[in-house]
Design a protein around this motif. Structure first.
Motif, mmCIF file in Angstrom:
data_model
loop_
_atom_site.group_PDB
_atom_site.id
_atom_site.type_symbol
_atom_site.label_atom_id
_atom_site.label_comp_id
_atom_site.label_asym_id
_atom_site.label_seq_id
_atom_site.Cartn_x
_atom_site.Cartn_y
_atom_site.Cartn_z
ATOM 1 N N PHE A 20 0.835 -1.203 0.000
ATOM 2 C CA PHE A 20 0.000 0.000 0.000
ATOM 3 C C PHE A 20 0.868 1.251 0.000
ATOM 4 N N VAL A 21 1.925 1.253 0.798
ATOM 5 C CA VAL A 21 2.832 2.410 0.835
ATOM 6 C C VAL A 21 3.461 2.633 -0.534
ATOM 7 N N ASN A 22 3.905 1.561 -1.169
ATOM 8 C CA ASN A 22 4.516 1.693 -2.487
ATOM 9 C C ASN A 22 3.537 2.274 -3.505
ATOM 10 N N ALA A 23 2.260 1.866 -3.388
ATOM 11 C CA ALA A 23 1.271 2.285 -4.384
ATOM 12 C C ALA A 23 0.788 3.708 -4.175
ATOM 13 N N THR A 24 0.864 4.235 -2.958
ATOM 14 C CA THR A 24 0.252 5.534 -2.660
ATOM 15 C C THR A 24 1.240 6.611 -2.243
ATOM 16 N N SER A 25 2.513 6.279 -2.114
ATOM 17 C CA SER A 25 3.494 7.268 -1.641
ATOM 18 C C SER A 25 3.574 8.480 -2.552
#
Length: 263
Positions: free
Chosen positions: A149-154
């Protein structure tokens, strides 16, 4: 020839992943392969009759599986399980190994060291504070989902805001659901996790809390994820030093029997 026959002919190691998810008819074909004679009769080839394949020197079978008590899993038959030497592998508890996994999966190089350390500290706090029955709520698989999720929304939220929202989407919003644990036991855990998030983010972000809409792309389609102005957004706002009304928490609607308001 399939992987089993090829490994037998070449004397190689055959890895059977998620062994207990295979059909019973498929698993029973391994019984003769795991006998001392290591043989397999191929009656399906037709033509000149059945072919007998013998395992060449060096041929071995390694099977991996999750415990039969896991959702969707089953136990192996006694006939098959007795032919294996079973080794129980517990969950990862070595922090150095866990940190290496997190660093390898985080995409943002600039924030990799910071976020991996934050994730490790959060995991350490949760497993030490949560009741034993709830600790499985933050497994390595859950941490990797959080990292995903962090990778997708950073790029839309910023690494630290994505990290904070991921904590709620991955764990805190559904903490205790389906476990039958009284809410009173999990409320202190939730509060400790929230305080840790605020400490980790304090003075490092400046974005306002509120409803944030971001696009998350995957190989199948584009999904839209809306992060409502709830507790996660309030944590971000407090860390940024912005005055906020205190939102209600999921604990406000729970029942004493641990059903979390679900009839």
């Amino acid at each position: 020839d399939g992987p089993l026959v090829v490994a037998m002919r070449r004397g190689q190691l055959l890895l059977v992943d998620e062994l207990n998810l295979a059909e019973d008819a498929v698993l029973e074909r391994l019984n003769s392969v795991l006998e001392p004679g290591r043989s397999l009769t191929l009656a399906e080839k037709g033509g000149g009759g059945a072919e007998l394949v013998l395992g060449a020197p060096g041929f071995q079978v390694l099977g991996t599986m999750n415990p039969g008590g896991d959702f969707g899993k089953k136990e192996l038959s006694p006939a098959l399980s007795n032919r294996f030497t079973q080794i129980w592998v517990p969950s990862i508890t070595d922090e150095a190994e866990l940190l290496a996994i997190l660093e390898a999966r985080l995409a943002a190089a600039a924030a990799r060291a910071t976020l991996s350390t934050h994730l490790l500290h959060f995991w350490r706090l949760f497993v030490s504070a949560a009741p034993a029955a709830a600790r499985g709520g933050l497994s390595v698989r859950d941490l990797l989902a959080w990292v995903g999720f962090v990778n997708a929304t950073s790029s839309q939220l910023g690494p630290l805001q994505a990290y904070a929202h991921g904590a709620y989407l991955t764990l805190l919003d559904g903490l205790g659901l389906g476990l039958g644990i009284p809410a009173a036991l999990l409320t202190p855990v939730r509060q400790k996790c929230r305080r840790l998030l605020e400490q980790q983010l304090a003075g490092k972000i400046t974005a306002a809390a509120g409803s944030v809409s971001v696009s998350v792309s995957n190989s199948v389609n584009d999904e839209r994820v809306t992060l409502a102005a709830g507790e996660a957004a309030a944590v971000v706002a407090r860390a940024a030093g912005e005055p906020q009304l205190q939102p209600g928490t999921p604990a406000d609607v729970t029942t004493d029997d641990g059903r979390w308001g679900i009839p």
